[in-house]
Design a protein around this motif. Sequence first.
Motif, PDB file in Angstrom:
ATOM      1  N   GLU A  10       0.814  -1.140  -0.162  1.00  0.00           N
ATOM      2  CA  GLU A  10      -0.505   0.102   0.289  1.00  0.00           C
ATOM      3  C   GLU A  10       1.192   1.198  -0.386  1.00  0.00           C
ATOM      4  N   VAL A  11       0.117   2.456  -0.242  1.00  0.00           N
ATOM      5  CA  VAL A  11       0.919   3.438  -0.368  1.00  0.00           C
ATOM      6  C   VAL A  11       0.915   3.919   0.951  1.00  0.00           C
ATOM      7  N   VAL A  30       5.557   5.394  -2.864  1.00  0.00           N
ATOM      8  CA  VAL A  30       4.811   6.384  -2.930  1.00  0.00           C
ATOM      9  C   VAL A  30       3.579   5.661  -4.576  1.00  0.00           C
ATOM     10  N   GLU A  31       4.107   4.913  -4.738  1.00  0.00           N
ATOM     11  CA  GLU A  31       3.141   4.740  -6.070  1.00  0.00           C
ATOM     12  C   GLU A  31       3.254   3.313  -6.304  1.00  0.00           C
ATOM     13  N   ILE A  32       2.249   2.887  -6.610  1.00  0.00           N
ATOM     14  CA  ILE A  32       1.908   1.328  -7.104  1.00  0.00           C
ATOM     15  C   ILE A  32       1.682   1.543  -8.519  1.00  0.00           C
ATOM     16  N   ALA A  38       6.493  -1.359  -7.839  1.00  0.00           N
ATOM     17  CA  ALA A  38       5.839   0.595  -7.823  1.00  0.00           C
ATOM     18  C   ALA A  38       7.495   1.364  -7.169  1.00  0.00           C
ATOM     19  N   ARG A  49      14.322   7.888  -5.658  1.00  0.00           N
ATOM     20  CA  ARG A  49      13.019   7.836  -6.388  1.00  0.00           C
ATOM     21  C   ARG A  49      13.091   6.500  -7.214  1.00  0.00           C
ATOM     22  N   PRO A  68      -0.585  10.406   0.598  1.00  0.00           N
ATOM     23  CA  PRO A  68      -1.728  10.563  -0.617  1.00  0.00           C
ATOM     24  C   PRO A  68      -0.204   9.920  -1.535  1.00  0.00           C
ATOM     25  N   ARG A  69      -0.913   9.353  -2.567  1.00  0.00           N
ATOM     26  CA  ARG A  69      -0.210   9.172  -3.794  1.00  0.00           C
ATOM     27  C   ARG A  69       0.712   9.842  -4.711  1.00  0.00           C
ATOM     28  N   SER A  70       1.286   9.014  -4.924  1.00  0.00           N
ATOM     29  CA  SER A  70       2.563  10.179  -5.610  1.00  0.00           C
ATOM     30  C   SER A  70       3.092  11.561  -5.204  1.00  0.00           C
TER      31      SER A  70
END
Length: 138
Positions: A10-11, A30-32, A38, A49, A68-70
């Motif tokens: 999960e994020v 941070v993102e899937i 990921a 990153r 939050p995502r991304s």
Amino acid sequence: MQGTFKRLVEVGRVVLVTHGKDANKIATIVEIVDHNRAIIDGPTTDVARQVISYKNVVLTDLVVKRLPRSVGTKALAKFLEKEQVVEAWQKTAWAKKLETRSRRAAMSDFERFKVMRLRKQQRSIVERQVALLKKERA
């Protein structure tokens, strides 16, 4: 619903990188991307990153809530500082075991010899005390 798995991808999930130049460092999802990869980032642990395969990371019990995502690197660093993720990781038995392993791997032959002698000394003292206690009980 109660499932079998406790650690879900999960994020916000903190992961331990197991392969590559960032091995044995923690990062945060941070993102899937898809079922196999990921995007992770570790601004507080010098992990750049990157897109990484799930085969090259291990999920930990730590999760950054409401991430939050991304999210950007600077914002992620603030979240990690606020939640004190690095400190929480360093308190875990897993992190302590990795630290011990790396410290032992870096020891010289003479340092290993000194540790062996200290352990023998300790064992001798403990055996003497146990023998005294047995003698008192008898």
